[in-house]
Design a protein around this motif. Structure first.
Motif, PDB file in Angstrom:
ATOM      1  N   GLY A 223       0.840  -1.201   0.000  1.00 14.32           N
ATOM      2  CA  GLY A 223       0.000   0.000   0.000  1.00 14.32           C
ATOM      3  C   GLY A 223       0.872   1.247   0.000  1.00 14.32           C
ATOM      4  O   GLY A 223       0.371   2.363  -0.016  1.00 14.32           O
ATOM      5  N   GLY A 224       2.182   1.017   0.068  1.00 12.73           N
ATOM      6  CA  GLY A 224       3.100   2.171   0.066  1.00 12.73           C
ATOM      7  C   GLY A 224       4.298   1.991   0.982  1.00 12.73           C
ATOM      8  O   GLY A 224       5.063   2.932   1.197  1.00 12.73           O
ATOM      9  N   SER A 225       4.498   0.818   1.516  1.00 15.31           N
ATOM     10  CA  SER A 225       5.500   0.604   2.566  1.00 15.31           C
ATOM     11  C   SER A 225       6.944   0.843   2.183  1.00 15.31           C
ATOM     12  O   SER A 225       7.790   0.954   3.053  1.00 15.31           O
ATOM     13  N   VAL A 226       7.236   0.920   0.885  1.00 15.78           N
ATOM     14  CA  VAL A 226       8.586   1.303   0.460  1.00 15.78           C
ATOM     15  C   VAL A 226       8.574   2.791   0.097  1.00 15.78           C
ATOM     16  O   VAL A 226       9.461   3.556   0.458  1.00 15.78           O
ATOM     17  N   ARG A 227       7.511   3.206  -0.600  1.00 16.31           N
ATOM     18  CA  ARG A 227       7.464   4.566  -1.129  1.00 16.31           C
ATOM     19  C   ARG A 227       7.156   5.626  -0.065  1.00 16.31           C
ATOM     20  O   ARG A 227       7.736   6.714  -0.085  1.00 16.31           O
ATOM     21  N   VAL A 228       6.265   5.316   0.884  1.00 13.97           N
ATOM     22  CA  VAL A 228       5.911   6.319   1.898  1.00 13.97           C
ATOM     23  C   VAL A 228       7.126   6.654   2.781  1.00 13.97           C
ATOM     24  O   VAL A 228       7.473   7.835   2.941  1.00 13.97           O
ATOM     25  N   PRO A 229       7.834   5.653   3.336  1.00 14.50           N
ATOM     26  CA  PRO A 229       9.006   6.010   4.154  1.00 14.50           C
ATOM     27  C   PRO A 229      10.116   6.687   3.349  1.00 14.50           C
ATOM     28  O   PRO A 229      10.808   7.562   3.865  1.00 14.50           O
ATOM     29  N   ALA A 230      10.269   6.304   2.072  1.00 14.33           N
ATOM     30  CA  ALA A 230      11.290   6.967   1.242  1.00 14.33           C
ATOM     31  C   ALA A 230      10.924   8.454   1.131  1.00 14.33           C
ATOM     32  O   ALA A 230      11.778   9.331   1.312  1.00 14.33           O
ATOM     33  N   HIS A 231       9.661   8.738   0.870  1.00 16.59           N
ATOM     34  CA  HIS A 231       9.206  10.144   0.772  1.00 16.59           C
ATOM     35  C   HIS A 231       9.386  10.867   2.115  1.00 16.59           C
ATOM     36  O   HIS A 231       9.892  11.993   2.165  1.00 16.59           O
ATOM     37  N   PHE A 232       9.001  10.228   3.222  1.00 16.89           N
ATOM     38  CA  PHE A 232       9.093  10.882   4.540  1.00 16.89           C
ATOM     39  C   PHE A 232      10.553  11.193   4.907  1.00 16.89           C
ATOM     40  O   PHE A 232      10.824  12.128   5.647  1.00 16.89           O
ATOM     41  N   CYS A 233      11.496  10.362   4.428  1.00 14.71           N
ATOM     42  CA  CYS A 233      12.899  10.507   4.843  1.00 14.71           C
ATOM     43  C   CYS A 233      13.800  11.118   3.773  1.00 14.71           C
ATOM     44  O   CYS A 233      15.016  11.200   3.956  1.00 14.71           O
ATOM     45  N   GLY A 234      13.214  11.507   2.636  1.00 13.67           N
ATOM     46  CA  GLY A 234      14.019  12.184   1.610  1.00 13.67           C
ATOM     47  C   GLY A 234      14.974  11.278   0.861  1.00 13.67           C
ATOM     48  O   GLY A 234      16.059  11.696   0.460  1.00 13.67           O
ATOM     49  N   ILE A 235      14.597  10.014   0.651  1.00 13.47           N
ATOM     50  CA  ILE A 235      15.415   9.128  -0.184  1.00 13.47           C
ATOM     51  C   ILE A 235      14.549   8.632  -1.355  1.00 13.47           C
ATOM     52  O   ILE A 235      13.402   9.065  -1.513  1.00 13.47           O
ATOM     53  N   CYS A 236      15.094   7.710  -2.164  1.00  9.46           N
ATOM     54  CA  CYS A 236      14.328   7.161  -3.287  1.00  9.46           C
ATOM     55  C   CYS A 236      13.826   5.758  -2.946  1.00  9.46           C
ATOM     56  O   CYS A 236      14.526   4.999  -2.261  1.00  9.46           O
ATOM     57  N   GLY A 237      12.650   5.428  -3.419  1.00  9.82           N
ATOM     58  CA  GLY A 237      12.090   4.094  -3.161  1.00  9.82           C
ATOM     59  C   GLY A 237      11.333   3.621  -4.387  1.00  9.82           C
ATOM     60  O   GLY A 237      10.674   4.424  -5.068  1.00  9.82           O
ATOM     61  N   PHE A 238      11.418   2.314  -4.660  1.00  9.75           N
ATOM     62  CA  PHE A 238      10.815   1.799  -5.894  1.00  9.75           C
ATOM     63  C   PHE A 238      10.131   0.457  -5.650  1.00  9.75           C
ATOM     64  O   PHE A 238      10.721  -0.462  -5.093  1.00  9.75           O
ATOM     65  N   LYS A 239       8.854   0.373  -6.092  1.00 10.55           N
ATOM     66  CA  LYS A 239       8.094  -0.876  -5.995  1.00 10.55           C
ATOM     67  C   LYS A 239       7.853  -1.418  -7.398  1.00 10.55           C
ATOM     68  O   LYS A 239       7.146  -0.784  -8.192  1.00 10.55           O
ATOM     69  N   PRO A 240       8.442  -2.566  -7.740  1.00 12.78           N
ATOM     70  CA  PRO A 240       8.203  -3.124  -9.080  1.00 12.78           C
ATOM     71  C   PRO A 240       6.813  -3.763  -9.193  1.00 12.78           C
ATOM     72  O   PRO A 240       6.088  -3.884  -8.198  1.00 12.78           O
ATOM     73  N   THR A 241       6.476  -4.203 -10.383  1.00 17.67           N
ATOM     74  CA  THR A 241       5.274  -5.011 -10.615  1.00 17.67           C
ATOM     75  C   THR A 241       5.400  -6.276  -9.745  1.00 17.67           C
ATOM     76  O   THR A 241       6.504  -6.822  -9.619  1.00 17.67           O
ATOM     77  N   GLY A 242       4.281  -6.737  -9.173  1.00 11.62           N
ATOM     78  CA  GLY A 242       4.338  -7.978  -8.379  1.00 11.62           C
ATOM     79  C   GLY A 242       4.900  -9.121  -9.213  1.00 11.62           C
ATOM     80  O   GLY A 242       4.505  -9.280 -10.371  1.00 11.62           O
ATOM     81  N   ARG A 243       5.804  -9.892  -8.647  1.00 12.59           N
ATOM     82  CA  ARG A 243       6.471 -11.035  -9.287  1.00 12.59           C
ATOM     83  C   ARG A 243       7.524 -10.666 -10.330  1.00 12.59           C
ATOM     84  O   ARG A 243       7.923 -11.500 -11.122  1.00 12.59           O
ATOM     85  N   ARG A 244       7.942  -9.384 -10.352  1.00 12.57           N
ATOM     86  CA  ARG A 244       9.142  -9.108 -11.165  1.00 12.57           C
ATOM     87  C   ARG A 244      10.363  -9.525 -10.326  1.00 12.57           C
ATOM     88  O   ARG A 244      11.338 -10.021 -10.868  1.00 12.57           O
TER      89      ARG A 244
END
Ligand SMILES: CCCCCCCC/C=C\CCCCCCCC(=O)NCC(=O)O
Length: 428
Positions: free
Chosen positions: A90-111
């Motif tokens: 639901g955002g568990s990689v992207r939300v903390p990356a945004h909150f902490c000023g880093i980059c975060g990336f979620k691929p398509t499921g099963r990539r």
């Protein structure tokens, strides 16, 4: 070392073997050296649990680093690690990356493989979980993906789609056609979040790319009838039995768990009472629970239709990339994590659609953003908006990211857009 998800019953249960992604990286010489903090159960955008306590935001200790991979984001921002991994439903990689000023990336499921990783909601269907990558810059995310997309991973987990990293797509220099939106009607973002998208959009346009306004279709259907209903389809039973049974529940998770496990009739009463004052909150609380297997299948079929509808809208405008807010607000206070879940509509949308998506920091909250917040009403100044406003007040100096989105299996193209945004809008 045990993966506890912040519950005591798993403190003494270390895994028998490494997860596939850890095995693959170790073979290439990587040294996994630390597991970082998460919220209890993972199903939160905060980062605290009764076992290890609360992780603080590296920019402001009164705020949360985000979640669920908040410990990882804070560590990377602080220079303690170069690459990290988390799961994102639901955002568990992207939300903390945004909150902490880093980059975060979620691929398509099963990539990339999730074999051997513990899941907060095993068996949950419809809203797609995927492991994701976190780092200080986009090149490191690409390197992390490249290191994983190798024959070793395809052999260890034949369930992943065996597409190696396409370096030429990542390095392509042709101008891009990019759709953008600055706001979702369901949860309008606070001023800095919309401003960040406009900033990135203008920079991309100046660099020769084509930017086209895009309106995500049927938002309420996506967030309430599909995402919310599918994520809570078990009425919170997995969370309350598998994880929280006989456990002390984290103080910041308690309210959210109460909502997720609320019986249907109470939801209905609450919805009825709230409707005249706060229609959006009423609708979010009173959606019908999934009542049968038939009902679940209907909902899953509806999700498929929604994905097709979304793809059709993109096709009409000849788009395969999107630029949009990373979340509804900058880093929140820990006590608000369970109360501003609507702001995760920006990230969870791309789990529902199962599109690759990543965030890149582009600016910081300014005094002007903070002043504009005084007149901000969000959807209609309802309870969700009040919490978002309260938690955002005084956020001056916090990082603000934008989100870049690609079509399924087009991870390299999505990363390419992220790299372009990073180059053009670098925070320095
Ligand atoms: C109270 C109702 C609000 C309605 C909001 C609907 C729109 C957003 C819906 C759901 C978002 C759910 C996010 C849940 C947090 C997920 C965190 C995560 O990604 N965890 C990783 C994992 O479990 O592996």
């Amino acid at each position: 070392m045990a993966t506890t998800m912040g519950v005591t019953k798993y403190l003494d249960s270390p895994a028998d073997e490494d997860a596939v992604i850890v095995q693959v990286l170790k073979k290439q010489g990587a040294v996994p050296f630390v597991k970082t903090n998460v919220p209890q159960t993972l199903l939160s955008i905060g980062c605290s649990n009764p076992v290890f306590g609360k992780t603080l935001n590296p920019f402001d200790p009164t705020r949360s680093p985000g979640g669920s991979s908040g410990g990882e984001a804070a560590l990377i921002k602080g220079g303690g690690s170069v690459l990290g991994f988390g799961s994102d439903v639901g955002g568990s990689v992207r939300v903390p990356a945004h909150f902490c000023g880093i980059c975060g990336f979620k691929p398509t499921g099963r990539r990339i493989s999730d074999r051997g990783l513990l899941k907060g909601s095993p068996g949950m269907q419809g809203v797609i979980s995927s492991p994701g990558v976190m780092a200080r810059d986009v090149d490191s995310l690409a390197l992390g993906m490249k290191a994983l997309l190798v024959p070793d991973m395809f052999l260890l987990d034949p369930q992943v789609v065996p597409i190696p990293f396409r370096q030429e797509t990542y390095e392509d220099k042709k101008p891009m056609r990019i759709g953008y939106f600055t706001s979702l009607r369901f949860c309008p973002p606070t001023p800095s979040m919309g401003r960040a998208v406009i900033m990135a959009k203008e920079a991309l346009k100046k660099a020769g790319h084509t930017l086209v306004a895009f309106d995500p279709p049927d938002e309420f259907r996506a967030f309430i009838d599909l995402t919310s209903r599918l994520i809570t389809a078990d009425n919170g039973r997995t969370v309350s039995t598998m994880w929280l049974d006989d456990e002390v529940i984290d103080e910041y998770l308690e309210g959210q768990i109460r909502v997720w496990t609320m019986p249907h009739y109470l939801r209905k009463i609450q919805g009825f009472l709230l409707k005249p004052f706060w229609p959006r909150v009423a609708r979010s609380f009173s959606h019908r629970l999934i009542g049968s297997v038939y009902d679940l299948w209907q909902r899953l079929a509806e999700r498929e239709k929604y994905v097709e509808q979304f793809l059709d809208e993109l096709k009409k405008k000849n788009l395969d990339l999107l630029l949009c807010p990373a979340f509804g607000a900058p880093a929140c206070k820990p006590e608000h994590a369970g109360k501003i879940m609507a702001a995760a509509a920006y990230t969870s949308l791309f789990n529902l659609l199962n599109f690759p998506a990543g965030v890149v920091p582009v600016t910081m909250v300014t005094e002007e953003d903070d002043r504009m917040l005084d007149d901000w009403r969000g959807y209609g100044n309802d309870a969700f908006d009040k919490f978002i406003k309260e938690t955002t007040k005084g956020a001056v100096g916090l990082p603000v990211a934008v989100q870049c989105v690609g079509l399924p299996w087009q991870e390299e193209r999505c990363l390419r857009l992220m790299k372009e945004v990073e180059t053009l809008c670098s925070l320095g």
